[in-house]
Design a protein around this motif. Sequence first.
Motif, PDB file in Angstrom:
ATOM      1  N   THR A 172       0.794  -0.767  -0.341  1.00 48.49           N
ATOM      2  CA  THR A 172       0.169   0.075  -0.450  1.00 48.49           C
ATOM      3  C   THR A 172       0.723   1.380   0.178  1.00 48.49           C
ATOM      4  O   THR A 172       0.441   2.161  -1.236  1.00 48.49           O
ATOM      5  CB  THR A 172      -0.979  -0.029   1.092  1.00 48.49           C
ATOM      6  OG1 THR A 172      -2.331  -1.253   1.454  1.00 48.49           O
ATOM      7  CG2 THR A 172      -1.059   1.210   1.042  1.00 48.49           C
ATOM      8  N   LEU A 173       1.510   1.426   0.841  1.00 44.98           N
ATOM      9  CA  LEU A 173       2.942   2.954   1.521  1.00 44.98           C
ATOM     10  C   LEU A 173       3.676   2.502  -0.658  1.00 44.98           C
ATOM     11  O   LEU A 173       3.661   3.765  -0.935  1.00 44.98           O
ATOM     12  CB  LEU A 173       3.728   2.777   2.254  1.00 44.98           C
ATOM     13  CG  LEU A 173       2.201   2.363   3.845  1.00 44.98           C
ATOM     14  CD1 LEU A 173       3.949   2.297   4.774  1.00 44.98           C
ATOM     15  CD2 LEU A 173       2.754   3.710   3.439  1.00 44.98           C
ATOM     16  N   GLY A 174       3.322   1.406  -0.891  1.00 40.42           N
ATOM     17  CA  GLY A 174       4.913   1.566  -2.494  1.00 40.42           C
ATOM     18  C   GLY A 174       4.077   1.913  -3.564  1.00 40.42           C
ATOM     19  O   GLY A 174       4.811   2.733  -4.365  1.00 40.42           O
ATOM     20  N   THR A 175       2.805   2.135  -3.668  1.00 40.12           N
ATOM     21  CA  THR A 175       2.112   2.462  -4.570  1.00 40.12           C
ATOM     22  C   THR A 175       1.361   3.171  -4.705  1.00 40.12           C
ATOM     23  O   THR A 175       1.478   4.426  -5.494  1.00 40.12           O
ATOM     24  CB  THR A 175       1.415   0.925  -4.545  1.00 40.12           C
ATOM     25  OG1 THR A 175       0.260   0.514  -3.949  1.00 40.12           O
ATOM     26  CG2 THR A 175       1.708  -0.111  -5.683  1.00 40.12           C
ATOM     27  N   THR A 176       1.436   3.978  -3.013  1.00 37.93           N
ATOM     28  CA  THR A 176       0.270   4.879  -2.729  1.00 37.93           C
ATOM     29  C   THR A 176       0.452   6.416  -4.236  1.00 37.93           C
ATOM     30  O   THR A 176       0.265   6.988  -3.961  1.00 37.93           O
ATOM     31  CB  THR A 176       0.538   5.362  -1.795  1.00 37.93           C
ATOM     32  OG1 THR A 176      -0.139   4.775  -0.693  1.00 37.93           O
ATOM     33  CG2 THR A 176      -0.364   6.944  -1.463  1.00 37.93           C
ATOM     34  N   PRO A 177       2.224   6.522  -3.684  1.00 46.17           N
ATOM     35  CA  PRO A 177       2.086   7.982  -4.583  1.00 46.17           C
ATOM     36  C   PRO A 177       2.436   7.715  -5.829  1.00 46.17           C
ATOM     37  O   PRO A 177       1.987   9.082  -6.640  1.00 46.17           O
ATOM     38  CB  PRO A 177       3.915   7.877  -4.244  1.00 46.17           C
ATOM     39  CG  PRO A 177       4.172   7.359  -3.435  1.00 46.17           C
ATOM     40  CD  PRO A 177       3.166   5.689  -3.121  1.00 46.17           C
ATOM     41  N   GLY A 178       2.250   6.561  -6.735  1.00 43.85           N
ATOM     42  CA  GLY A 178       2.728   6.495  -7.971  1.00 43.85           C
ATOM     43  C   GLY A 178       0.526   6.611  -8.417  1.00 43.85           C
ATOM     44  O   GLY A 178       1.405   7.478  -9.396  1.00 43.85           O
ATOM     45  N   LEU A 179      -0.492   6.250  -7.420  1.00 46.80           N
ATOM     46  CA  LEU A 179      -1.839   5.988  -7.914  1.00 46.80           C
ATOM     47  C   LEU A 179      -2.042   7.350  -7.513  1.00 46.80           C
ATOM     48  O   LEU A 179      -3.090   7.931  -8.234  1.00 46.80           O
ATOM     49  CB  LEU A 179      -2.220   5.477  -6.906  1.00 46.80           C
ATOM     50  CG  LEU A 179      -2.174   3.951  -7.284  1.00 46.80           C
ATOM     51  CD1 LEU A 179      -2.522   2.415  -6.122  1.00 46.80           C
ATOM     52  CD2 LEU A 179      -2.496   3.363  -8.607  1.00 46.80           C
ATOM     53  N   ASN A 180      -1.179   8.040  -6.802  1.00 47.78           N
ATOM     54  CA  ASN A 180      -1.780   9.845  -5.984  1.00 47.78           C
ATOM     55  C   ASN A 180      -1.619  11.085  -7.086  1.00 47.78           C
ATOM     56  O   ASN A 180      -2.120  11.191  -7.740  1.00 47.78           O
ATOM     57  CB  ASN A 180      -1.232  10.657  -4.801  1.00 47.78           C
ATOM     58  CG  ASN A 180      -1.448   9.829  -3.618  1.00 47.78           C
ATOM     59  OD1 ASN A 180      -2.698   8.890  -3.464  1.00 47.78           O
ATOM     60  ND2 ASN A 180      -0.837   9.642  -2.705  1.00 47.78           N
ATOM     61  N   GLN A 181      -0.223   9.866  -8.045  1.00 43.51           N
ATOM     62  CA  GLN A 181       0.615  11.009  -8.901  1.00 43.51           C
ATOM     63  C   GLN A 181      -0.988  10.844 -10.329  1.00 43.51           C
ATOM     64  O   GLN A 181      -1.208  11.924 -11.030  1.00 43.51           O
ATOM     65  CB  GLN A 181       1.472  10.622  -9.433  1.00 43.51           C
ATOM     66  CG  GLN A 181       1.647  11.225 -10.843  1.00 43.51           C
ATOM     67  CD  GLN A 181       3.882  10.642 -10.840  1.00 43.51           C
ATOM     68  OE1 GLN A 181       3.878  10.324 -10.358  1.00 43.51           O
ATOM     69  NE2 GLN A 181       3.993  12.222 -11.837  1.00 43.51           N
ATOM     70  N   ALA A 182      -1.436   9.894 -10.659  1.00 35.17           N
ATOM     71  CA  ALA A 182      -1.892   9.191 -11.591  1.00 35.17           C
ATOM     72  C   ALA A 182      -3.572   9.678 -11.905  1.00 35.17           C
ATOM     73  O   ALA A 182      -4.357   9.724 -12.425  1.00 35.17           O
ATOM     74  CB  ALA A 182      -2.532   7.583 -11.824  1.00 35.17           C
ATOM     75  N   SER A 183      -3.993   9.641 -10.191  1.00 34.84           N
ATOM     76  CA  SER A 183      -5.272  10.076 -10.319  1.00 34.84           C
ATOM     77  C   SER A 183      -5.785  12.041  -9.923  1.00 34.84           C
ATOM     78  O   SER A 183      -6.651  12.081 -10.515  1.00 34.84           O
ATOM     79  CB  SER A 183      -5.333   9.775  -8.601  1.00 34.84           C
ATOM     80  OG  SER A 183      -4.922  10.367  -7.626  1.00 34.84           O
ATOM     81  N   VAL A 184      -4.046  12.729 -10.234  1.00 33.40           N
ATOM     82  CA  VAL A 184      -4.296  13.896 -10.452  1.00 33.40           C
ATOM     83  C   VAL A 184      -4.437  14.692 -11.997  1.00 33.40           C
ATOM     84  O   VAL A 184      -3.950  15.456 -12.317  1.00 33.40           O
ATOM     85  CB  VAL A 184      -4.103  14.962  -9.145  1.00 33.40           C
ATOM     86  CG1 VAL A 184      -4.614  14.493  -8.154  1.00 33.40           C
ATOM     87  CG2 VAL A 184      -2.527  14.587  -8.846  1.00 33.40           C
ATOM     88  N   ALA A 185      -3.815  13.614 -12.338  1.00 31.03           N
ATOM     89  CA  ALA A 185      -2.644  14.414 -13.766  1.00 31.03           C
ATOM     90  C   ALA A 185      -4.006  14.351 -15.313  1.00 31.03           C
ATOM     91  O   ALA A 185      -4.455  13.741 -15.200  1.00 31.03           O
ATOM     92  CB  ALA A 185      -2.388  12.459 -14.407  1.00 31.03           C
ATOM     93  N   GLY A 186      -3.417  16.006 -15.797  1.00 32.68           N
ATOM     94  CA  GLY A 186      -4.075  16.411 -15.979  1.00 32.68           C
ATOM     95  C   GLY A 186      -5.501  17.410 -15.680  1.00 32.68           C
ATOM     96  O   GLY A 186      -6.129  17.850 -16.439  1.00 32.68           O
ATOM     97  N   ILE A 187      -5.081  17.250 -14.466  1.00 35.40           N
ATOM     98  CA  ILE A 187      -6.371  18.404 -13.715  1.00 35.40           C
ATOM     99  C   ILE A 187      -6.274  19.819 -12.557  1.00 35.40           C
ATOM    100  O   ILE A 187      -5.891  20.451 -12.618  1.00 35.40           O
ATOM    101  CB  ILE A 187      -7.518  17.419 -12.859  1.00 35.40           C
ATOM    102  CG1 ILE A 187      -8.238  16.341 -13.371  1.00 35.40           C
ATOM    103  CG2 ILE A 187      -7.986  18.156 -11.991  1.00 35.40           C
ATOM    104  CD1 ILE A 187      -9.846  15.342 -13.103  1.00 35.40           C
TER     105      ILE A 187
END
Length: 300
Positions: A172-187
Amino acid sequence: MLALAYLAVLVSSGVARILKLDLVERIIISTSRAFLQLSLLGYILVPLFTINSPVLVVSYVVFMMFISSLEASGNCVRSYKGMLRDCFTAISLAAGGSVLFAIFVVLRQGLDAQYTIPLMGMALGNSLTGCSVVLQTVMLEFTDRKDDIERFLALGATRWEAADPIFKRAVTLGTTPGLNQASVAGIVAIPGMMTGQILGGTSPEQASRYQIIILCLTATANFMAVTVMSKLVISRIIDHGHRLRPDLLHPKRGGFSDLLSSIVRSWLIHPISIGLTRSPSLWRGEEQQRLLEDEGTATP
Protein backbone atom coordinates in the motif's frame (compact mmCIF):
# COMPACT_ATOMS: atom_id res chain seq x y z
CA MET A 1 19.15 29.47 -18.41
CA LEU A 2 20.22 26.35 -16.48
CA ALA A 3 22.20 28.46 -14.02
CA LEU A 4 19.14 30.61 -13.33
CA ALA A 5 17.03 27.49 -12.81
CA TYR A 6 19.57 26.22 -10.29
CA LEU A 7 19.09 29.39 -8.25
CA ALA A 8 15.76 27.94 -7.07
CA VAL A 9 17.68 25.01 -5.56
CA LEU A 10 20.03 27.38 -3.76
CA VAL A 11 17.05 29.27 -2.37
CA SER A 12 15.57 26.01 -1.05
CA SER A 13 18.93 25.14 0.48
CA GLY A 14 19.11 28.54 2.13
CA VAL A 15 15.63 28.15 3.63
CA ALA A 16 16.55 24.67 4.91
CA ARG A 17 19.69 26.16 6.42
CA ILE A 18 17.74 28.91 8.18
CA LEU A 19 15.26 26.35 9.55
CA LYS A 20 18.21 24.21 10.74
CA LEU A 21 17.05 21.20 8.77
CA ASP A 22 19.48 18.40 8.02
CA LEU A 23 18.62 18.61 4.33
CA VAL A 24 20.97 21.19 2.87
CA GLU A 25 23.62 18.77 1.75
CA ARG A 26 21.10 16.24 0.44
CA ILE A 27 19.26 18.89 -1.60
CA ILE A 28 22.43 20.19 -3.24
CA ILE A 29 23.93 16.75 -3.87
CA SER A 30 20.73 15.27 -5.31
CA THR A 31 20.05 18.16 -7.67
CA SER A 32 23.70 18.39 -8.71
CA ARG A 33 23.77 14.68 -9.48
CA ALA A 34 20.63 15.09 -11.56
CA PHE A 35 22.19 18.05 -13.40
CA LEU A 36 25.37 16.11 -14.22
CA GLN A 37 23.61 12.86 -15.09
CA LEU A 38 21.04 14.50 -17.36
CA SER A 39 23.77 16.51 -19.09
CA LEU A 40 25.76 13.35 -19.76
CA LEU A 41 22.63 11.50 -20.83
CA GLY A 42 22.21 13.78 -23.84
CA TYR A 43 25.66 12.85 -25.14
CA ILE A 44 25.11 9.14 -24.43
CA LEU A 45 21.74 8.87 -26.14
CA VAL A 46 22.79 10.51 -29.41
CA PRO A 47 25.06 7.63 -30.57
CA LEU A 48 22.62 5.05 -29.17
CA PHE A 49 19.76 6.51 -31.16
CA THR A 50 21.94 6.87 -34.26
CA ILE A 51 23.30 3.31 -34.23
CA ASN A 52 20.03 1.84 -32.88
CA SER A 53 21.52 -1.61 -32.35
CA PRO A 54 19.42 -4.08 -30.29
CA VAL A 55 22.61 -5.30 -28.58
CA LEU A 56 23.54 -1.78 -27.46
CA VAL A 57 19.97 -1.05 -26.40
CA VAL A 58 19.75 -4.19 -24.25
CA SER A 59 23.21 -3.55 -22.78
CA TYR A 60 22.30 -0.01 -21.80
CA VAL A 61 18.96 -1.17 -20.34
CA VAL A 62 20.73 -3.77 -18.17
CA PHE A 63 23.13 -1.06 -17.02
CA MET A 64 20.15 1.15 -16.10
CA MET A 65 18.59 -1.71 -14.13
CA PHE A 66 21.82 -2.34 -12.25
CA ILE A 67 22.24 1.32 -11.27
CA SER A 68 18.58 1.47 -10.19
CA SER A 69 19.09 -1.60 -8.01
CA LEU A 70 22.17 -0.06 -6.41
CA GLU A 71 20.29 3.14 -5.64
CA ALA A 72 17.24 1.32 -4.23
CA SER A 73 19.34 -0.92 -1.99
CA GLY A 74 21.56 1.96 -0.92
CA ASN A 75 18.76 4.06 0.54
CA CYS A 76 18.13 1.75 3.50
CA VAL A 77 19.58 2.16 6.95
CA ARG A 78 19.75 -1.63 7.40
CA SER A 79 20.65 -4.34 4.94
CA TYR A 80 20.87 -8.10 4.51
CA LYS A 81 22.87 -10.47 2.37
CA GLY A 82 21.40 -10.63 -1.11
CA MET A 83 19.46 -7.35 -0.92
CA LEU A 84 21.05 -6.00 -4.10
CA ARG A 85 20.14 -9.20 -5.94
CA ASP A 86 16.55 -8.98 -4.70
CA CYS A 87 16.30 -5.35 -5.83
CA PHE A 88 17.65 -6.23 -9.26
CA THR A 89 15.21 -9.14 -9.56
CA ALA A 90 12.16 -7.07 -8.60
CA ILE A 91 13.11 -4.04 -10.68
CA SER A 92 14.12 -6.00 -13.79
CA LEU A 93 11.00 -8.18 -13.75
CA ALA A 94 8.64 -5.27 -13.17
CA ALA A 95 10.18 -2.64 -15.44
CA GLY A 96 11.35 -5.13 -18.06
CA GLY A 97 7.99 -6.86 -18.33
CA SER A 98 6.04 -3.59 -18.53
CA VAL A 99 8.33 -2.06 -21.15
CA LEU A 100 8.39 -5.19 -23.30
CA PHE A 101 4.60 -5.20 -23.32
CA ALA A 102 4.54 -1.51 -24.22
CA ILE A 103 7.05 -1.62 -27.10
CA PHE A 104 5.94 -4.92 -28.65
CA VAL A 105 2.18 -4.93 -28.03
CA VAL A 106 1.05 -1.33 -27.50
CA LEU A 107 3.46 0.71 -29.65
CA ARG A 108 4.68 -2.16 -31.88
CA GLN A 109 8.11 -0.60 -32.34
CA GLY A 110 10.34 -3.47 -31.21
CA LEU A 111 13.71 -2.76 -29.58
CA ASP A 112 13.94 0.75 -30.99
CA ALA A 113 16.25 2.89 -28.86
CA GLN A 114 14.04 5.97 -29.25
CA TYR A 115 11.16 4.17 -27.51
CA THR A 116 12.80 1.51 -25.35
CA ILE A 117 15.27 3.65 -23.40
CA PRO A 118 12.91 6.53 -22.42
CA LEU A 119 10.14 4.11 -21.44
CA MET A 120 12.58 2.03 -19.45
CA GLY A 121 13.78 5.14 -17.65
CA MET A 122 10.24 6.05 -16.61
CA ALA A 123 9.46 2.50 -15.46
CA LEU A 124 12.73 2.15 -13.55
CA GLY A 125 12.22 5.45 -11.75
CA ASN A 126 8.88 4.36 -10.34
CA SER A 127 10.08 0.83 -9.58
CA LEU A 128 13.11 2.17 -7.74
CA THR A 129 10.99 4.42 -5.55
CA GLY A 130 8.59 1.63 -4.74
CA CYS A 131 11.36 -0.80 -3.80
CA SER A 132 12.98 1.77 -1.51
CA VAL A 133 9.69 2.33 0.31
CA VAL A 134 9.12 -1.41 0.65
CA LEU A 135 12.57 -2.04 2.11
CA GLN A 136 12.19 0.71 4.69
CA THR A 137 8.64 -0.32 5.60
CA VAL A 138 9.22 -4.06 5.91
CA MET A 139 12.35 -3.72 8.03
CA LEU A 140 10.70 -1.18 10.32
CA GLU A 141 7.57 -3.31 10.68
CA PHE A 142 9.57 -6.43 11.48
CA THR A 143 11.37 -4.49 14.20
CA ASP A 144 8.18 -3.07 15.72
CA ARG A 145 6.09 -6.26 15.40
CA LYS A 146 8.74 -8.84 16.22
CA ASP A 147 6.86 -10.25 19.22
CA ASP A 148 3.55 -10.50 17.32
CA ILE A 149 5.18 -12.30 14.39
CA GLU A 150 6.96 -14.77 16.65
CA ARG A 151 3.67 -15.42 18.48
CA PHE A 152 1.88 -16.18 15.20
CA LEU A 153 4.70 -18.46 14.08
CA ALA A 154 4.67 -20.28 17.43
CA LEU A 155 0.93 -20.91 17.03
CA GLY A 156 1.53 -22.66 13.70
CA ALA A 157 1.09 -19.85 11.19
CA THR A 158 3.17 -19.92 8.02
CA ARG A 159 5.57 -17.10 7.29
CA TRP A 160 3.15 -15.62 4.75
CA GLU A 161 0.26 -15.71 7.22
CA ALA A 162 2.34 -14.16 9.98
CA ALA A 163 3.69 -11.43 7.72
CA ASP A 164 0.46 -10.74 5.83
CA PRO A 165 -0.25 -7.38 7.59
CA ILE A 166 3.31 -6.25 6.87
CA PHE A 167 3.02 -7.33 3.23
CA LYS A 168 -0.23 -5.42 2.74
CA ARG A 169 1.10 -2.28 4.42
CA ALA A 170 4.31 -2.35 2.37
CA VAL A 171 2.46 -2.76 -0.93
CA THR A 172 0.00 0.00 0.00
CA LEU A 173 2.71 2.47 0.96
CA GLY A 174 4.84 1.57 -2.07
CA THR A 175 2.05 2.14 -4.59
CA THR A 176 0.38 5.17 -3.00
CA PRO A 177 2.67 7.90 -4.45
CA GLY A 178 2.27 6.62 -8.02
CA LEU A 179 -1.48 6.21 -7.70
CA ASN A 180 -1.83 9.70 -6.22
CA GLN A 181 0.14 11.11 -9.13
CA ALA A 182 -2.03 9.27 -11.65
CA SER A 183 -5.28 10.36 -9.99
CA VAL A 184 -4.53 14.08 -10.37
CA ALA A 185 -2.77 13.94 -13.75
CA GLY A 186 -4.35 16.30 -16.24
CA ILE A 187 -6.52 18.07 -13.64
CA VAL A 188 -4.19 19.33 -10.94
CA ALA A 189 -0.81 18.61 -12.52
CA ILE A 190 0.60 18.11 -16.01
CA PRO A 191 3.10 15.22 -15.90
CA GLY A 192 6.71 15.94 -16.72
CA MET A 193 6.87 13.96 -19.96
CA MET A 194 3.78 15.66 -21.36
CA THR A 195 5.15 19.06 -20.35
CA GLY A 196 8.43 18.32 -22.12
CA GLN A 197 6.66 17.23 -25.30
CA ILE A 198 4.45 20.33 -25.35
CA LEU A 199 7.46 22.60 -24.79
CA GLY A 200 9.20 20.72 -27.60
CA GLY A 201 6.40 21.52 -30.05
CA THR A 202 4.27 18.36 -29.91
CA SER A 203 0.53 18.89 -30.06
CA PRO A 204 -1.20 18.55 -26.66
CA GLU A 205 -3.50 15.87 -28.03
CA GLN A 206 -0.65 13.59 -29.10
CA ALA A 207 1.31 14.35 -25.94
CA SER A 208 -1.67 13.37 -23.79
CA ARG A 209 -1.98 10.01 -25.56
CA TYR A 210 1.66 9.19 -24.93
CA GLN A 211 1.28 10.31 -21.33
CA ILE A 212 -1.63 7.92 -20.81
CA ILE A 213 0.55 5.08 -22.04
CA ILE A 214 3.32 6.19 -19.67
CA LEU A 215 0.98 6.35 -16.68
CA CYS A 216 -0.34 2.84 -17.35
CA LEU A 217 3.22 1.58 -17.81
CA THR A 218 4.63 3.19 -14.67
CA ALA A 219 1.66 2.19 -12.49
CA THR A 220 2.02 -1.43 -13.59
CA ALA A 221 5.79 -1.45 -13.15
CA ASN A 222 5.51 0.13 -9.70
CA PHE A 223 2.90 -2.35 -8.49
CA MET A 224 4.82 -5.36 -9.79
CA ALA A 225 8.11 -4.15 -8.31
CA VAL A 226 6.53 -3.43 -4.92
CA THR A 227 4.78 -6.79 -4.79
CA VAL A 228 7.82 -8.84 -5.82
CA MET A 229 10.13 -6.88 -3.53
CA SER A 230 7.82 -7.38 -0.54
CA LYS A 231 7.69 -11.13 -1.10
CA LEU A 232 11.45 -11.38 -1.49
CA VAL A 233 12.24 -9.39 1.65
CA ILE A 234 9.77 -11.35 3.76
CA SER A 235 11.16 -14.64 2.47
CA ARG A 236 14.64 -13.49 3.54
CA ILE A 237 13.74 -12.37 7.06
CA ILE A 238 11.48 -15.39 7.73
CA ASP A 239 13.24 -18.48 6.39
CA HIS A 240 11.82 -21.65 4.84
CA GLY A 241 11.51 -23.19 8.29
CA HIS A 242 9.11 -20.37 9.26
CA ARG A 243 11.60 -18.90 11.71
CA LEU A 244 12.07 -15.19 12.19
CA ARG A 245 15.71 -14.28 11.50
CA PRO A 246 16.38 -10.69 12.67
CA ASP A 247 20.03 -11.67 13.02
CA LEU A 248 20.32 -11.52 9.22
CA LEU A 249 19.79 -7.75 9.29
CA HIS A 250 22.85 -5.57 9.78
CA PRO A 251 23.71 -1.87 9.43
CA LYS A 252 24.16 -0.77 5.85
CA ARG A 253 27.68 -0.81 4.53
CA GLY A 254 28.93 1.88 2.16
CA GLY A 255 28.17 1.06 -1.47
CA PHE A 256 28.31 2.55 -4.93
CA SER A 257 25.68 5.17 -4.19
CA ASP A 258 27.58 6.39 -1.14
CA LEU A 259 30.84 6.42 -3.09
CA LEU A 260 29.30 8.41 -5.94
CA SER A 261 27.71 10.86 -3.54
CA SER A 262 31.01 11.38 -1.73
CA ILE A 263 32.82 12.02 -5.01
CA VAL A 264 30.24 14.57 -6.11
CA ARG A 265 30.29 16.17 -2.66
CA SER A 266 34.08 16.42 -2.53
CA TRP A 267 34.80 17.62 -6.05
CA LEU A 268 31.73 19.62 -7.05
CA ILE A 269 29.49 20.52 -4.16
CA HIS A 270 31.79 21.44 -1.31
CA PRO A 271 33.31 24.55 -2.95
CA ILE A 272 29.90 26.10 -3.68
CA SER A 273 28.02 24.97 -0.57
CA ILE A 274 30.57 25.58 2.16
CA GLY A 275 28.78 28.71 3.23
CA LEU A 276 25.46 26.90 3.50
CA THR A 277 26.54 23.69 5.20
CA ARG A 278 28.67 25.07 8.02
CA SER A 279 27.03 24.45 11.36
CA PRO A 280 26.07 27.22 13.79
CA SER A 281 28.53 25.75 16.31
CA LEU A 282 31.36 26.34 13.84
CA TRP A 283 30.23 29.92 13.33
CA ARG A 284 30.14 30.45 17.09
CA GLY A 285 33.63 28.97 17.38
CA GLU A 286 34.94 31.39 14.75
CA GLU A 287 33.24 34.32 16.46
CA GLN A 288 34.75 33.35 19.81
CA GLN A 289 38.19 33.06 18.20
CA ARG A 290 37.86 36.52 16.66
CA LEU A 291 36.77 37.97 20.04
CA LEU A 292 39.78 36.42 21.76
CA GLU A 293 42.08 37.83 19.08
CA ASP A 294 40.47 41.29 19.45
CA GLU A 295 40.87 41.14 23.25
CA GLY A 296 44.49 40.10 22.87
CA THR A 297 45.14 42.99 20.51
CA ALA A 298 43.43 45.48 22.79
CA THR A 299 45.37 44.31 25.88
CA PRO A 300 48.51 46.50 26.40
